[in-house]
Write an enzyme that holds these catalytic residues in place. Structure first.
Site, mmCIF file in Angstrom:
data_model
loop_
_atom_site.group_PDB
_atom_site.id
_atom_site.type_symbol
_atom_site.label_atom_id
_atom_site.label_comp_id
_atom_site.label_asym_id
_atom_site.label_seq_id
_atom_site.Cartn_x
_atom_site.Cartn_y
_atom_site.Cartn_z
ATOM 1 N N CYS A 130 -1.374 -2.881 -8.346
ATOM 2 C CA CYS A 130 -2.499 -3.438 -7.583
ATOM 3 C C CYS A 130 -2.171 -3.335 -6.109
ATOM 4 O O CYS A 130 -2.142 -2.246 -5.561
ATOM 5 C CB CYS A 130 -2.789 -4.880 -8.013
ATOM 6 S SG CYS A 130 -1.326 -5.928 -8.149
ATOM 7 N N SER A 131 -1.909 -4.454 -5.448
ATOM 8 C CA SER A 131 -1.561 -4.400 -4.032
ATOM 9 C C SER A 131 -0.677 -5.577 -3.666
ATOM 10 O O SER A 131 -0.854 -6.193 -2.626
ATOM 11 C CB SER A 131 -2.817 -4.383 -3.168
ATOM 12 O OG SER A 131 -3.598 -5.530 -3.456
#
Lengths: 193, 95
Positions: A101-102
């Site tokens: 994801c981040s």
């Protein structure tokens, strides 16, 4: 319906009330968290890096326990995932990515930059880190091994970059200005030029 | 919680694909499934995100930093490595 009665405002008010009634978060807790989120920026991480460059004891603490190091610099890490710090001052160059994801050390670097969240960076950093670094015009000393750190779980990782040449005798404040967010992800290296 | 794996232990990420059988939340990157690596460090015990994501009571799981050779993952890569957080229940003895 007036502006302060729009549905999202009423929902937010109700949520705040439930959190307070259940003893989960007071209005003060929420205000503190908002302040913490708004003040988080790469400048905070840069302060940690600059301190580590001038203070060996702090450097050792930062590499051992990033969360504690940040707290000693007055950065609130309350509720934040543990902070791990990767040493790019040694023989290995670390590059941080989150392929899932981040995940990003927001408490010390703020919001992740757009490229960090991009599918291209996430896919390519793990497979062709040298190619990615070349596109950032990052040239590592000949033979420097690259280690990609995929941040997938409960820690958040930042890089302690190498202090640039030509900065002998510089103050901590002056050094901190040199450190950009990419330096603390590992896509770039700070320079004094 | 005493870590079950010591630094230096050779391990393999389970070649398991639970996402093929229904909704799941996983933190184990697919490119590492079935790949062998070496435990670098125990990172602590955490509530299992696979449970948290579905509102289930999470069981505590051990988290390890595991080092992999890039060449063991990508056939065209000759050098370099990766360091990835992997939960203990995704690790098995390397064959």
């Amino acid at each position: 319906m007036s502006l302060d009665e729009i549905e999202s405002e009423r929902l937010l008010g109700a949520l705040r009330q439930v959190l307070a009634d259940k003893g989960i978060a007071t209005a003060r807790d929420i205000a503190e968290q908002i302040t913490q989120t708004e003040t988080a920026s790469p400048a905070q991480g840069a302060r940690l890096v600059a301190r580590a460059w001038v203070d060996d004891t702090f450097r050792a603490l930062m590499l051992r326990d990033g969360t504690m190091a940040a707290e000693t610099m007055g950065i609130s890490m309350r509720g934040a995932p543990p902070l791990g710090v990767l040493d790019n001052t040694g023989p290995v160059h670390h590059l941080v990515v989150c392929t899932l994801c981040s995940c990003y050390p927001r408490a010390v670097l703020g919001y992740p930059p757009f490229w960090f969240k991009s599918a291209a960076y996430r896919a390519r950093a793990v497979r062709d880190p040298r190619g990615v670094l070349a596109e950032w015009n990052t040239v590592l000393p000949e033979g420097t091994p690259i280690r990609v750190v995929d941040s997938t779980a409960d820690y958040r990782w930042m890089v302690l970059p190498r202090r640039p040449a030509g900065t002998g005798g510089w103050s901590e404040e002056r050094l901190a200005v040199l450190v950009r967010e990419g330096d603390m992800v590992g896509v770039t290296c700070p320079t004094a030029g | 919680m005493t870590p079950l794996l010591e630094p230096g232990h050779t391990v393999r990420v389970r070649d398991d694909w639970p996402e093929a059988h229904g909704p799941v939340h996983l933190r184990t990157p697919h490119y590492l499934r079935g790949v062998s690596g070496r435990v670098e460090r125990y990172l602590g015990s955490f509530p299992n995100p696979e449970d948290l994501a579905f509102g289930r009571t999470p069981r505590p799981v051990q988290l390890y930093h595991v080092a992999f050779e890039a060449g063991a993952i990508w056939p065209e890569v000759a050098e370099g490595g990766l360091l990835v957080e992997i939960y203990g229940h995704w690790l098995e003895p390397s064959p």
